[in-house]
Design a protein around this motif. Sequence first.
Motif, PDB file in Angstrom:
ATOM      1  N   GLY A  19       0.766  -1.184   0.096  1.00 37.25           N
ATOM      2  CA  GLY A  19      -0.072   0.132  -0.051  1.00 37.25           C
ATOM      3  C   GLY A  19       1.020   1.147   0.018  1.00 37.25           C
ATOM      4  O   GLY A  19       0.331   2.463  -0.626  1.00 37.25           O
ATOM      5  N   ALA A  20       2.018   1.331   0.337  1.00 35.37           N
ATOM      6  CA  ALA A  20       2.980   2.359   0.635  1.00 35.37           C
ATOM      7  C   ALA A  20       3.362   2.989  -0.518  1.00 35.37           C
ATOM      8  O   ALA A  20       3.160   4.020  -0.894  1.00 35.37           O
ATOM      9  N   ILE A  21       3.460   1.957  -1.721  1.00 37.66           N
ATOM     10  CA  ILE A  21       3.836   2.397  -3.050  1.00 37.66           C
ATOM     11  C   ILE A  21       2.515   3.097  -3.840  1.00 37.66           C
ATOM     12  O   ILE A  21       2.739   4.123  -4.383  1.00 37.66           O
ATOM     13  N   ALA A  22       1.414   2.426  -3.665  1.00 33.87           N
ATOM     14  CA  ALA A  22       0.169   2.852  -4.206  1.00 33.87           C
ATOM     15  C   ALA A  22      -0.232   4.167  -3.852  1.00 33.87           C
ATOM     16  O   ALA A  22      -0.518   5.076  -4.667  1.00 33.87           O
ATOM     17  N   VAL A  23      -0.148   4.508  -2.419  1.00 28.77           N
ATOM     18  CA  VAL A  23      -0.274   5.857  -1.856  1.00 28.77           C
ATOM     19  C   VAL A  23       0.799   6.752  -2.416  1.00 28.77           C
ATOM     20  O   VAL A  23       0.491   7.840  -2.779  1.00 28.77           O
ATOM     21  N   ALA A  24       1.878   6.401  -2.511  1.00 23.75           N
ATOM     22  CA  ALA A  24       3.109   7.498  -3.081  1.00 23.75           C
ATOM     23  C   ALA A  24       2.674   7.907  -4.512  1.00 23.75           C
ATOM     24  O   ALA A  24       2.736   8.847  -4.734  1.00 23.75           O
ATOM     25  N   LEU A  25       2.260   6.770  -5.296  1.00 24.03           N
ATOM     26  CA  LEU A  25       1.986   7.281  -6.566  1.00 24.03           C
ATOM     27  C   LEU A  25       0.630   8.109  -6.695  1.00 24.03           C
ATOM     28  O   LEU A  25       0.753   9.042  -7.422  1.00 24.03           O
ATOM     29  N   ALA A  26      -0.254   7.709  -5.761  1.00 22.71           N
ATOM     30  CA  ALA A  26      -1.480   8.386  -6.101  1.00 22.71           C
ATOM     31  C   ALA A  26      -1.224   9.864  -5.542  1.00 22.71           C
ATOM     32  O   ALA A  26      -1.898  10.707  -6.129  1.00 22.71           O
ATOM     33  N   LEU A  27      -0.494  10.004  -4.609  1.00 24.64           N
ATOM     34  CA  LEU A  27      -0.116  11.647  -4.224  1.00 24.64           C
ATOM     35  C   LEU A  27       1.004  12.129  -5.065  1.00 24.64           C
ATOM     36  O   LEU A  27       0.924  13.428  -5.380  1.00 24.64           O
ATOM     37  N   SER A  28       1.327  11.660  -6.060  1.00 31.30           N
ATOM     38  CA  SER A  28       2.419  12.134  -6.841  1.00 31.30           C
ATOM     39  C   SER A  28       1.734  12.537  -8.369  1.00 31.30           C
ATOM     40  O   SER A  28       2.188  13.138  -9.209  1.00 31.30           O
ATOM     41  N   LEU A  29       0.398  12.118  -8.374  1.00 28.52           N
ATOM     42  CA  LEU A  29      -0.295  12.629  -9.824  1.00 28.52           C
ATOM     43  C   LEU A  29      -0.270  13.969  -9.937  1.00 28.52           C
ATOM     44  O   LEU A  29      -0.634  14.738  -8.893  1.00 28.52           O
ATOM     45  N   PRO A  30      -0.048  14.356 -10.965  1.00 35.30           N
ATOM     46  CA  PRO A  30      -0.189  15.980 -11.394  1.00 35.30           C
ATOM     47  C   PRO A  30      -1.583  16.370 -11.155  1.00 35.30           C
ATOM     48  O   PRO A  30      -2.627  15.775 -11.399  1.00 35.30           O
ATOM     49  N   ALA A  31      -1.666  17.693 -10.921  1.00 36.46           N
ATOM     50  CA  ALA A  31      -3.082  18.168 -10.434  1.00 36.46           C
ATOM     51  C   ALA A  31      -3.864  18.303 -11.659  1.00 36.46           C
ATOM     52  O   ALA A  31      -5.089  18.206 -11.577  1.00 36.46           O
ATOM     53  N   GLY A  32      -3.391  18.323 -12.618  1.00 33.37           N
ATOM     54  CA  GLY A  32      -4.379  18.503 -13.935  1.00 33.37           C
ATOM     55  C   GLY A  32      -4.970  17.136 -14.694  1.00 33.37           C
ATOM     56  O   GLY A  32      -5.663  17.226 -15.722  1.00 33.37           O
ATOM     57  N   ILE A  33      -4.619  15.997 -14.206  1.00 35.17           N
ATOM     58  CA  ILE A  33      -5.207  14.795 -14.299  1.00 35.17           C
ATOM     59  C   ILE A  33      -6.574  14.806 -13.985  1.00 35.17           C
ATOM     60  O   ILE A  33      -7.100  15.089 -12.891  1.00 35.17           O
ATOM     61  N   PRO A  34      -7.557  14.135 -15.258  1.00 28.95           N
ATOM     62  CA  PRO A  34      -8.879  14.174 -15.044  1.00 28.95           C
ATOM     63  C   PRO A  34      -9.247  13.191 -13.774  1.00 28.95           C
ATOM     64  O   PRO A  34      -8.437  12.094 -14.009  1.00 28.95           O
ATOM     65  N   ASN A  35     -10.011  13.455 -13.106  1.00 30.80           N
ATOM     66  CA  ASN A  35     -10.511  12.410 -11.925  1.00 30.80           C
ATOM     67  C   ASN A  35      -9.359  12.196 -10.892  1.00 30.80           C
ATOM     68  O   ASN A  35      -9.608  11.024 -10.246  1.00 30.80           O
ATOM     69  N   ARG A  36      -8.490  13.026 -10.774  1.00 28.45           N
ATOM     70  CA  ARG A  36      -7.384  12.802  -9.798  1.00 28.45           C
ATOM     71  C   ARG A  36      -8.084  12.560  -8.606  1.00 28.45           C
ATOM     72  O   ARG A  36      -7.679  11.351  -7.704  1.00 28.45           O
ATOM     73  N   ASP A  37      -9.056  13.141  -7.897  1.00 25.42           N
ATOM     74  CA  ASP A  37      -9.438  13.099  -6.600  1.00 25.42           C
ATOM     75  C   ASP A  37     -10.096  11.720  -6.244  1.00 25.42           C
ATOM     76  O   ASP A  37     -10.008  11.181  -5.517  1.00 25.42           O
ATOM     77  N   LEU A  38     -11.039  11.220  -7.691  1.00 26.34           N
ATOM     78  CA  LEU A  38     -11.595  10.004  -7.688  1.00 26.34           C
ATOM     79  C   LEU A  38     -10.344   8.777  -7.610  1.00 26.34           C
ATOM     80  O   LEU A  38     -10.574   7.835  -6.802  1.00 26.34           O
ATOM     81  N   LEU A  39      -9.234   8.928  -8.332  1.00 31.80           N
ATOM     82  CA  LEU A  39      -8.297   8.319  -8.243  1.00 31.80           C
ATOM     83  C   LEU A  39      -7.607   7.752  -7.036  1.00 31.80           C
ATOM     84  O   LEU A  39      -7.344   6.834  -6.335  1.00 31.80           O
ATOM     85  N   GLN A  40      -7.264   9.188  -6.456  1.00 29.71           N
ATOM     86  CA  GLN A  40      -6.694   9.070  -5.121  1.00 29.71           C
ATOM     87  C   GLN A  40      -7.349   8.413  -4.056  1.00 29.71           C
ATOM     88  O   GLN A  40      -7.210   7.752  -3.080  1.00 29.71           O
ATOM     89  N   GLY A  41      -8.963   8.654  -3.967  1.00 23.94           N
ATOM     90  CA  GLY A  41     -10.005   8.187  -2.951  1.00 23.94           C
ATOM     91  C   GLY A  41      -9.834   6.823  -3.167  1.00 23.94           C
ATOM     92  O   GLY A  41     -10.048   6.076  -2.125  1.00 23.94           O
ATOM     93  N   ALA A  42      -9.865   6.460  -4.369  1.00 25.45           N
ATOM     94  CA  ALA A  42      -9.959   4.835  -4.696  1.00 25.45           C
ATOM     95  C   ALA A  42      -8.529   4.067  -4.116  1.00 25.45           C
ATOM     96  O   ALA A  42      -8.839   3.015  -3.581  1.00 25.45           O
TER      97      ALA A  42
END
Length: 76
Positions: A19-42
């Motif tokens: 899970g640590a790797i998945a969270v790090a990758l989700a937090l590193s998503l650029p702000a302009g990616i569509p549905n970024r909040d949805l991806l991070q929440g999932a």
Amino acid sequence: GRAVPTTWLHLIAWAGLRGAIAVALALSLPAGIPNRDLLQGAVFGCVLLTLLLQGTTADPLVRRLGIEVREAGGEL
């Protein structure tokens, strides 16, 4: 050079830090990616679910595998 017992390998795999790797990758998503909040929440939801599931079942797994538990400070 002793081999790790199979029972310990099962426990290590069950209690891994995937899970640590998945969270790090989700937090590193650029702000302009569509549905970024949805991806991070999932991702956060999946990681939380695995922490709760695997965390609450680690003790029964140790007992079922027959791994001897020693008190803090004891030698293995």
